[in-house]
Design an enzyme around this catalytic site. Structure first.
Site, mmCIF file in Angstrom:
data_model
loop_
_atom_site.group_PDB
_atom_site.id
_atom_site.type_symbol
_atom_site.label_atom_id
_atom_site.label_comp_id
_atom_site.label_asym_id
_atom_site.label_seq_id
_atom_site.Cartn_x
_atom_site.Cartn_y
_atom_site.Cartn_z
ATOM 1 C CE LYS A 141 79.938 44.937 34.714
ATOM 2 N NZ LYS A 141 79.408 46.211 34.267
ATOM 3 C CB VAL A 167 74.774 46.028 40.754
ATOM 4 C CG1 VAL A 167 73.614 45.049 40.574
ATOM 5 C CG2 VAL A 167 76.008 45.297 41.265
ATOM 6 C CG ASP A 236 78.073 42.593 32.378
ATOM 7 O OD1 ASP A 236 79.095 43.209 32.738
ATOM 8 O OD2 ASP A 236 76.927 43.097 32.349
ATOM 9 C CE LYS A 240 75.844 44.439 35.315
ATOM 10 N NZ LYS A 240 74.874 44.641 34.245
HETATM 11 N N1 LIG Z 1 78.035 52.220 29.397
HETATM 12 C C1 LIG Z 1 77.187 51.783 30.314
HETATM 13 O O1 LIG Z 1 75.968 51.843 30.164
HETATM 14 C C2 LIG Z 1 77.714 51.244 31.620
HETATM 15 C C3 LIG Z 1 76.815 50.949 32.675
HETATM 16 C C4 LIG Z 1 77.325 50.482 33.902
HETATM 17 C C5 LIG Z 1 78.687 50.288 34.046
HETATM 18 N N2 LIG Z 1 79.527 50.546 32.988
HETATM 19 C C6 LIG Z 1 80.951 50.314 33.176
HETATM 20 O O2 LIG Z 1 81.644 51.541 33.083
HETATM 21 C C7 LIG Z 1 82.936 51.333 32.548
HETATM 22 C C8 LIG Z 1 83.165 52.258 31.369
HETATM 23 O O3 LIG Z 1 82.228 51.998 30.336
HETATM 24 P P1 LIG Z 1 82.174 52.908 29.025
HETATM 25 O O4 LIG Z 1 80.945 52.508 28.312
HETATM 26 O O5 LIG Z 1 82.375 54.325 29.380
HETATM 27 O O6 LIG Z 1 83.460 52.365 28.219
HETATM 28 P P2 LIG Z 1 84.378 53.181 27.188
HETATM 29 O O7 LIG Z 1 83.606 54.230 26.476
HETATM 30 O O8 LIG Z 1 85.086 52.142 26.405
HETATM 31 O O9 LIG Z 1 85.445 53.935 28.115
HETATM 32 C C9 LIG Z 1 86.496 53.294 28.754
HETATM 33 C C10 LIG Z 1 87.615 54.299 28.956
HETATM 34 O O10 LIG Z 1 88.660 53.697 29.720
HETATM 35 C C11 LIG Z 1 89.920 53.978 29.092
HETATM 36 N N3 LIG Z 1 90.856 52.914 29.470
HETATM 37 C C12 LIG Z 1 90.910 51.638 29.003
HETATM 38 N N4 LIG Z 1 91.915 50.950 29.593
HETATM 39 C C13 LIG Z 1 92.494 51.807 30.463
HETATM 40 C C14 LIG Z 1 93.585 51.702 31.354
HETATM 41 N N5 LIG Z 1 94.278 50.563 31.474
HETATM 42 N N6 LIG Z 1 93.900 52.778 32.102
HETATM 43 C C15 LIG Z 1 93.219 53.935 31.982
HETATM 44 N N7 LIG Z 1 92.182 54.097 31.134
HETATM 45 C C16 LIG Z 1 91.823 53.052 30.394
HETATM 46 C C17 LIG Z 1 89.584 54.041 27.621
HETATM 47 O O11 LIG Z 1 90.529 54.790 26.863
HETATM 48 P P3 LIG Z 1 91.796 54.071 26.136
HETATM 49 O O12 LIG Z 1 91.380 52.695 25.743
HETATM 50 O O13 LIG Z 1 92.122 54.964 24.999
HETATM 51 O O14 LIG Z 1 92.845 54.054 27.179
HETATM 52 C C18 LIG Z 1 88.247 54.781 27.650
HETATM 53 O O15 LIG Z 1 88.453 56.168 27.756
HETATM 54 C C19 LIG Z 1 83.013 49.839 32.208
HETATM 55 O O16 LIG Z 1 83.616 49.157 33.270
HETATM 56 C C20 LIG Z 1 81.560 49.437 32.101
HETATM 57 O O17 LIG Z 1 81.337 48.061 32.395
HETATM 58 C C21 LIG Z 1 79.068 51.022 31.803
#
Ligand SMILES: NC(=O)c1ccc[n+]([C@@H]2O[C@H](COP(=O)([O-])OP(=O)(O)OC[C@H]3O[C@@H](n4cnc5c(N)ncnc54)[C@H](OP(=O)(O)O)[C@@H]3O)[C@@H](O)[C@H]2O)c1
Length: 373
Positions: A141, A167, A236, A240
């Site tokens: 987001k 969203v 959050d 959205k």
């Molecule tokens: N999970 C859900 O249900 C959901 C739903 C809607 C939206 N989202 C959104 O989707 C995104 C990811 O969520 P997630 O649950 O998959 O989180 P996650 O498991 O923590 O994954 C985030 C990834 O991004 C990497 N990362 C962090 N900082 C970075 C940077 N500066 N450059 C490149 N890579 C980077 C992290 O690896 P390293 O830290 O090792 O670099 C990790 O691989 C978030 O923005 C979240 O708000 C999630």
């Protein structure tokens, strides 16, 4: 027609290749890779598209293969990440910051950059990639909440950018809003429950549970962020709300969104255990608000309310018999009030979180962006 009754003319024989550059191979990034793999036949047959993941980039570095990384390598790299390791240490990986990682790749109109990180550090690279004619799809987001001038730049090529999953996860909230706008019907108001965690909390309160009890329960079950204030603070939901408000047409900045956090200012500086211990102080106040709503035939919800002049996020007593009033549990739900639909809003409801449903939104966007002229 084929066996499913679809006209055969929709099954394309020629294939357009799309080079997918994945920023953030975490939970959502992994689900995107899995869905791209399991949907390969559908993408080829129905859309004439072939998606090749050419790079996985995290904050330490990247793995790249210009012809597309092999499925087995993607699986091992994702498992590597899942075990807490970094991309730079993966076999064939390189250490690099995002700037050098992206400049080592050919970002051109055949590429689509997918942002599955949770950082605003990606924003300039998304803008730059769009400038090079590449597509951009984000579940993150933060880039969509950047200063308005930059947002405007990103939206100069609206067919090249997809942010459905910012969203309501994969639930088509953004699509529905775009669709209504395209029709020319005039939107009057958007109102929605956009946090699964706060939905769970409000349902618990309505059942008569104490505020502190439901927060502790949600925390224990892993429904909240490690620090529950990240959910209870409303930021959050505010992001959205800003995304929907801007898509509708506002020029709002993040500071224009009025947010009501579900804890007082003095709780902000406590460490997590002290915060949890202090929660019962709030029980009476929230119980009172729930009871008052009940007395008025209403239900208390944590709602994003958007109209032409404002964007407000906080507690609101809504009619019990309205879609939002009937909502229970962690689903997200958005009501779109328009001139033509009158007092019967268009309602979109579905899971608002979960890696697999989020991937549905991302991959749907990828197909749309890839097919855009
Ligand atoms: N999970 C859900 O249900 C959901 C739903 C809607 C939206 N989202 C959104 O989707 C995104 C990811 O969520 P997630 O649950 O998959 O989180 P996650 O498991 O923590 O994954 C985030 C990834 O991004 C990497 N990362 C962090 N900082 C970075 C940077 N500066 N450059 C490149 N890579 C980077 C992290 O690896 P390293 O830290 O090792 O670099 C990790 O691989 C978030 O923005 C979240 O708000 C999630």
């Amino acid at each position: 027609s084929n066996a499913r009754g679809r006209p055969d003319s929709r099954e394309k024989m020629t294939s357009k290749s799309v080079r997918v550059v994945l920023l953030g191979p975490g939970l959502v990034g992994r689900a995107v890779c899995n869905l791209l793999k399991s949907s390969r036949a559908i993408h080829a047959q129905r859309h004439g598209l072939k998606f090749d993941v050419v790079s996985l980039i995290d904050s330490s570095g990247y793995l790249a293969e210009s012809k597309g990384i092999a499925d087995e390598t993607i699986s091992s790299a994702l498992a590597w990440k899942q075990s807490g390791k970094r991309m730079k240490d993966f076999q064939g990986g390189s250490a690099a910051d995002m700037k050098s990682a992206l400049s080592a790749l050919d970002i051109d109109p055949s590429a689509c950059v997918v942002d599955c990180t949770g950082t605003d550090a990606t924003t300039p690279f998304l803008v730059e990639s769009l400038g090079k004619g590449a597509g951009v799809v984000t579940a993150n987001k933060k880039p969509m909440c950047c200063p308005f001038e930059m947002y405007k730049k990103m939206m100069e090529t609206p067919t090249k950018i997809g942010f459905e999953s910012t969203v309501g996860a994969g639930t088509p909230v953004v699509h529905t809003l775009n669709h209504i706008i395209a029709s020319g019907d005039k939107i009057v108001k958007i109102q929605g429950a956009l946090s699964g965690t706060l939905g769970y909390l409000m349902s618990g309160l309505q059942e008569g549970k104490a505020y502190s009890e439901v927060v502790k329960e949600a925390h224990k079950l892993g429904f909240t962020e490690p620090d529950p204030r990240d959910d209870l603070g409303g930021m959050d939901v505010a992001r959205k709300a800003l995304i929907l408000s801007r898509l509708w047409g506002s020029h709002f900045e993040m500071k224009d969104v009025k947010v009501e956090p579900l804890f007082p200012e003095r709780f902000a500086s406590l460490d997590i255990p002290d915060f949890m211990a202090a929660l019962p102080e709030l029980d009476e106040e929230y119980a009172k608000q729930v009871q008052q709503a009940e007395k008025d035939g209403k239900a208390l919800r944590y709602v994003a309310s958007i109209d032409e002049k404002s964007c407000v996020v906080g507690l609101k007593a809504v009619e019990k018999e309205s879609p939002l009033g009937r909502l229970s549990g962690s689903d997200n739900l958005v009501e779109f009030y328009t001139e033509i639909y009158g007092n019967k809003p268009v309602v979109v409801q579905g899971a608002g979180a979960g890696d697999a449903v989020t991937a549905v939104g991302i991959v749907g966007d990828l197909v749309r962006v890839a097919l855009a002229k």
